[in-house]
Design a protein around this motif. Structure first.
Motif, PDB file in Angstrom:
ATOM      1  N   GLU A 192       0.693  -1.366   0.189  1.00  0.00           N
ATOM      2  CA  GLU A 192       0.084  -0.446  -0.543  1.00  0.00           C
ATOM      3  C   GLU A 192       1.081   0.957  -0.054  1.00  0.00           C
ATOM      4  OE1 GLU A 192      -3.318   0.892   3.266  1.00  0.00           O
ATOM      5  OE2 GLU A 192      -3.206  -0.922   2.846  1.00  0.00           O
ATOM      6  N   HIS A 193       2.530   1.158   0.921  1.00  0.00           N
ATOM      7  CA  HIS A 193       3.065   2.374   0.680  1.00  0.00           C
ATOM      8  C   HIS A 193       3.490   2.572  -0.324  1.00  0.00           C
ATOM      9  CE1 HIS A 193       3.203   3.794   5.400  1.00  0.00           C
ATOM     10  NE2 HIS A 193       2.652   2.814   5.337  1.00  0.00           N
ATOM     11  N   LEU A 194       4.299   1.633  -1.235  1.00  0.00           N
ATOM     12  CA  LEU A 194       4.795   2.401  -1.811  1.00  0.00           C
ATOM     13  C   LEU A 194       3.387   1.959  -3.600  1.00  0.00           C
ATOM     14  CD1 LEU A 194       7.162  -1.087  -2.764  1.00  0.00           C
ATOM     15  CD2 LEU A 194       7.419   0.840  -2.719  1.00  0.00           C
ATOM     16  N   GLY A 195       2.597   2.231  -3.140  1.00  0.00           N
ATOM     17  CA  GLY A 195       1.344   2.319  -4.407  1.00  0.00           C
ATOM     18  C   GLY A 195       2.040   1.528  -5.919  1.00  0.00           C
ATOM     19  N   LEU A 196       2.120  -0.292  -5.554  1.00  0.00           N
ATOM     20  CA  LEU A 196       2.513  -0.625  -6.769  1.00  0.00           C
ATOM     21  C   LEU A 196       1.260  -1.615  -6.609  1.00  0.00           C
ATOM     22  CD1 LEU A 196       6.057  -0.182  -6.797  1.00  0.00           C
ATOM     23  CD2 LEU A 196       4.316   0.743  -8.748  1.00  0.00           C
ATOM     24  N   GLU A 197       0.992  -3.098  -7.503  1.00  0.00           N
ATOM     25  CA  GLU A 197       0.232  -4.355  -7.799  1.00  0.00           C
ATOM     26  C   GLU A 197       1.646  -4.741  -7.388  1.00  0.00           C
ATOM     27  OE1 GLU A 197      -2.704  -4.169  -8.358  1.00  0.00           O
ATOM     28  OE2 GLU A 197      -2.836  -2.420  -8.178  1.00  0.00           O
ATOM     29  N   ARG A 198       1.515  -6.253  -6.340  1.00  0.00           N
ATOM     30  CA  ARG A 198       2.014  -6.978  -6.300  1.00  0.00           C
ATOM     31  C   ARG A 198       2.958  -7.622  -6.746  1.00  0.00           C
ATOM     32  NH1 ARG A 198      -0.184  -9.498  -1.081  1.00  0.00           N
ATOM     33  NH2 ARG A 198      -1.460  -7.509  -1.169  1.00  0.00           N
ATOM     34  N   GLU A 199       2.660  -7.762  -7.990  1.00  0.00           N
ATOM     35  CA  GLU A 199       3.607  -8.405  -9.144  1.00  0.00           C
ATOM     36  C   GLU A 199       3.982  -7.891  -9.267  1.00  0.00           C
ATOM     37  OE1 GLU A 199      -0.384  -7.464 -10.843  1.00  0.00           O
ATOM     38  OE2 GLU A 199       0.413  -8.474  -9.065  1.00  0.00           O
TER      39      GLU A 199
END
Length: 256
Positions: A192-199
């Motif tokens: 969430e903090h990075l603001g990216l999708e997990r893949e």
């Protein structure tokens, strides 16, 4: 795979105890040069993010903003905020944990807290365990900061937060919510903090049981570096293989 973000363990990956890992330092410098978002994700609750930032700068040749350091303490506070059960808490832990929880607006209450939070505490005694046990029996929400049963030190493997949590779990017969790696809570919050999708993200670490399982168990690609806890000879016997394995972070190709 060209990853858009990196979640990175610290001890054993970027440094080892008090010793430098030059390839780990160079790895972070390369991320910074390429402006690739990263987050150091650590189960350590005895140090504040500011302390970690200063330690990296002073001892390990890494200048990094405090916003790039995500500890099990911060994940615990994020979790408590999400639960929204109240503002009273009883904490077993070091100043790094207690101070951060109080700074987040929580009030220490030994009698009737809404939460009991247990992390590593070098001065823990029977009375602290007794207060935690009684509070949980009265209905306080039981949180363990991280599951590490041991911590590596110069003296050998000492009891970790997980051992303290296990004592209170035995005394209360209540299963705690565990925050730190390899559990979902800290990983979901880090993503969430990075603001990216997990893949789009890779979890980098030296410990299969915490770092790499944190990725595997939560749908995040993994990069195991065999500079710390998990040894090269163990790789072939691991129950689920990491996505990538390197002997040194110097081998990692950011463009592959």
């Amino acid at each position: 795979m060209h990853y858009k973000g990196y979640l990175i363990d610290l001890d054993g990956t970027i440094y080892k105890g008090k010793s430098r890992i030059p390839a780990g330092e160079a790895f972070v410098h390369e991320l910074q040069a390429r402006e690739i978002p990263y987050l150091f994700v650590t189960n350590n609750t005895t140090r504040t993010p500011e302390t970690v930032r200063d330690m990296l700068a002073t001892h390990f040749n890494i200048e990094t903003p405090v916003s790039t350091i995500y500890t099990a303490t911060l994940a615990t506070i994020d979790y408590m905020n999400d639960q929204n059960l109240g503002k009273k808490v009883y904490v077993i832990g070091e100043a790094g944990l207690k101070d951060a929880i109080e700074e987040a607006g929580y009030i220490i209450d030994e009698e009737a807290p809404d939460y009991v939070v247990i992390g590593l505490d070098w001065q823990v005694d029977y009375e602290k365990f007794a207060k935690a046990t009684l509070a949980i029996q009265k209905g306080a929400h039981f949180i363990g900061t991280n599951p590490d049963l041991n911590i590596p030190t110069e003296r050998g493997l000492l009891p970790g937060a997980g051992s303290l949590i296990a004592l209170v779990e035995a005394a209360t017969r209540v299963k705690p919510v565990i925050i730190g790696k390899p559990k979902a809570i800290i990983m979901d919050k880090a993503i969430e903090h990075l603001g990216l999708e997990r893949e789009e993200v890779v979890m980098v670490g030296d410990n299969y049981l915490t770092d790499i399982r944190a990725g595997i168990d939560n749908g995040i690609p993994t990069l195991l570096v065999t500079t710390g806890f998990t040894k090269p000879e163990e790789v072939s016997t691991l129950p689920i293989a990491p996505t990538h394995v390197v002997a040194s972070l110097a081998e990692w190709d950011f463009d592959a």
